[in-house]
Scaffold this active site. Structure first.
Site, short mmCIF file in Angstrom:
data_model
loop_
_atom_site.label_atom_id
_atom_site.label_comp_id
_atom_site.label_asym_id
_atom_site.label_seq_id
_atom_site.Cartn_x
_atom_site.Cartn_y
_atom_site.Cartn_z
N SER A 162 45.56 34.82 44.87
CA SER A 162 44.88 33.63 44.34
C SER A 162 43.84 33.02 45.27
O SER A 162 42.97 32.26 44.82
CB SER A 162 45.92 32.56 44.06
N TYR A 184 38.72 40.69 38.03
CA TYR A 184 39.70 39.70 38.49
C TYR A 184 40.89 40.40 39.18
O TYR A 184 41.31 39.99 40.27
CB TYR A 184 40.18 38.84 37.30
N VAL A 236 50.00 34.44 45.83
CA VAL A 236 51.36 34.97 45.71
C VAL A 236 51.62 36.13 46.68
O VAL A 236 52.75 36.58 46.82
CB VAL A 236 51.71 35.39 44.26
N1 GLU Z 1 46.91 38.24 40.88
C1 GLU Z 1 47.79 37.13 40.67
C2 GLU Z 1 47.87 36.78 39.22
O1 GLU Z 1 46.87 36.77 38.57
C3 GLU Z 1 47.30 35.97 41.46
C4 GLU Z 1 48.18 34.79 41.33
C5 GLU Z 1 48.29 33.97 42.54
O2 GLU Z 1 48.16 34.41 43.67
O3 GLU Z 1 48.56 32.80 42.31
O4 GLU Z 1 48.93 36.56 38.70
#
Ligand code: GLU
Length: 526
Positions: free
Chosen positions: A65, A190, A260
């Site tokens: 994120s 993304y 995360v």
């Molecule tokens: N790639 C993760 C998602 O889209 C990132 C979420 C995060 O780090 O908060 O769920």
């Protein structure tokens, strides 16, 4: 505390948290489980480019994120604030990172730090094919961290395979025309941005670059247009820590973002950045030790943004005196000295100090204004000024205009290396030369100029010649001694600008200046 002891402090902090490691590693992206849950890295980077790092600060992990911060900056650069705000709001959602939190009616995501807002932000990046867009993104990362970065293909595949919720969000955004492009391409980029590999040190450099107005403090390379840094930091401070954002700013007091993958980065604008990497997350999806360690560092060093030190008159004005109490080093005959004692109050010197910003400059200038009814000359000295920002310069330029309107000449001394200031003066006060604003770079020279201007209204005094008996050197001489001295002296006249004696010539004569002025100049050796 010196550099080594700060490193010791970080190491002790790390030791303290080695066994205090609750929480769970994120498992909804299966590949993220392949980490050592005990990894712990801490890194602090200052805007001067000093890097402090302990523990697993060189371990690669995926940015997740935290990538949202960088993409948001890129979208602002590509489309500008208004166009970006039309598609993504900046209100905290108070909900989890993966919530489908869209504004009723418009479908606009609440903010760019939750997944919905971040996916919409990706769709705002400038056009190009998928490869070009990824390349550009990786190049931007390189400007932030100072070395090439790459996508972790395994994490990317894992995210893509399991990212049904993000796909649902993406199609929802497409339904509301928030995404106007091919949704799968947007989602793909993304997933890739979340899978970029960084280290804890890299995260601290990203933070330090933001703290340093968008310029990497080690390489000097700009990663983000300065204009958008406050927007990015603003949204980090209200929305960066998921549904813990309120408590975070309350406790830690710095714009921040977590991911995360276990990374957290906190930014103290104009000063430093703290990054922590520890993969186990709390129930809100933030790194447990990341939060605790940032809280500790902020508390131990008083780094809370709202914990500001206040400028007072005594911190901004190092010294102040009038031309009556301190005169230039120039020798004055008794009549001149007497007159300067009477008129000296018309000259005031303020030696300013520290970091000048709106508030500190405002304090100094209102102090100066208290003396306006007396003044004709105001010398503002910048020798002890460590920095001066645009807010302070704006106030100062307005003040200079006001002063001239009231018949007060302002002279800035020791300002020649304050380039932001001198450039602004040259641009905004076109007749700065005529006003002699920057002409006298030294307090003594400025004082002398003020004294000359004061005395020039009293021509008789300037023309007075001094009798030998009144010379300081002849103090205590008897009349007979004066007369025998007079006997061996001869009278010499020099035209204006003539040279009396140059360096290297034999110093075999004694001169008494009975009228006019003599200047002693030390020429710099070329
Ligand atoms: N790639 C993760 C998602 O889209 C990132 C979420 C995060 O780090 O908060 O769920």
């Amino acid at each position: 505390m010196n550099a080594k002891s700060f490193l010791n402090y970080l190491e002790n902090l790390r030791q303290e948290y080695l066994t205090n490691n609750p929480g769970e590693v994120a498992s909804y992206i299966p590949e993220l489980l392949k980490v050592d849950a005990d990894w712990l890295g801490i890194s602090v980077v200052t805007v001067d480019g000093h890097v402090y790092q302990v523990g697993d600060s060189k371990q690669d992990f995926t940015i997740q994120s935290i990538s949202k911060v960088i993409t948001y900056g890129m979208a602002l650069e590509d489309k500008g604030v208004t166009a970006v705000l039309e598609k993504v709001d900046v209100e905290p959602s108070g909900e989890a990172f993966n919530s489908i939190s869209l504004e009723p009616g418009t479908g606009r995501p609440r903010n760019p730090m939750i997944n919905a807002g971040a996916i919409a932000t990706v769709s705002l990046l400038a056009d190009g094919n998928a490869q070009d867009k990824l390349k550009r993104m990786l190049d931007v990362y390189q400007s932030y961290v100072g070395h090439p970065v790459r996508v972790d293909e395994d994490v990317y595949r894992s995210e893509k395979e399991t990212g049904h919720r993000n796909r649902a969000i993406g199609y929802m955004l497409r339904n509301y025309d928030i995404i106007e492009k091919d949704t799968d391409d947007v989602l793909d980029l993304y997933f890739k941005q979340c899978s970029i590999l960084v280290t804890c040190r890299d995260l601290a450099l990203i933070g330090a670059t933001l703290a340093n107005n968008g310029v990497n403090p080690i390489t000097g390379i700009r990663a983000l247009n300065k204009e958008y840094v406050p927007n990015v930091l603003g949204v980090m401070s209200s929305c960066g820590m998921y549904d813990y954002s309120g408590a975070w700013i309350y406790n830690v007091g710095m714009p921040a973002k977590s991911g995360v993958g276990g990374g957290v980065v906190a930014v103290l604008p104009g000063q430093l950045s703290i990054a922590v990497f520890s993969p186990k997350l709390d129930d809100k999806g933030n790194s447990f030790r990341g939060i605790e360690i940032c809280k500790r560092i902020s508390k131990d060093f008083g780094l809370h943004l709202f914990h500001s030190s206040q400028s007072t008159v005594s911190t901004v004005i190092h010294a102040r005196y009038s031309g009556a109490s301190i005169r230039s080093k120039r020798y004055r005959i008794p009549e001149q000295a007497k007159l300067l004692n009477e008129l000296g109050n018309k000259v005031m010197v303020f030696e300013l100090a520290g970091d000048l910003m709106f508030t500190s400059m405002e304090i100094a200038l209102s102090e100066a204004e208290h003396n306006f009814n007396l003044l004709r000359y105001l010398v503002l000295d910048f020798r002890r000024v460590t920095s001066i920002n645009t807010g302070a310069i704006h106030l100062l330029v307005d003040f200079i205009y006001l002063s001239y309107e009231q018949g007060i000449a302002v002279i800035l001394t020791n300002a020649s290396e304050k380039f932001l200031l001198t450039n602004a003066i040259k641009k905004q006060i076109p007749n700065y030369k005529e006003l002699q604003l920057l002409h006298h770079n030294d307090i003594d020279v400025a004082l002398e100029w003020c004294e000359e201007s004061l005395l020039s209204g009293h021509a008789t005094i300037n023309q007075t010649s001094v009798a030998l008996a009144d010379m300081v050197l002849c103090e205590g001489f008897t009349e007979a001694e004066i007369s025998s001295l007079q006997h061996v002296l001869d009278k010499r006249n020099y035209n204006a600008g003539a040279n009396i004696c140059s360096e290297g010539e034999p110093a075999d004569s004694l001169y008494f200046v009975v009228s006019g002025e003599v200047e002693v100049v030390f020429a710099a050796i070329a």
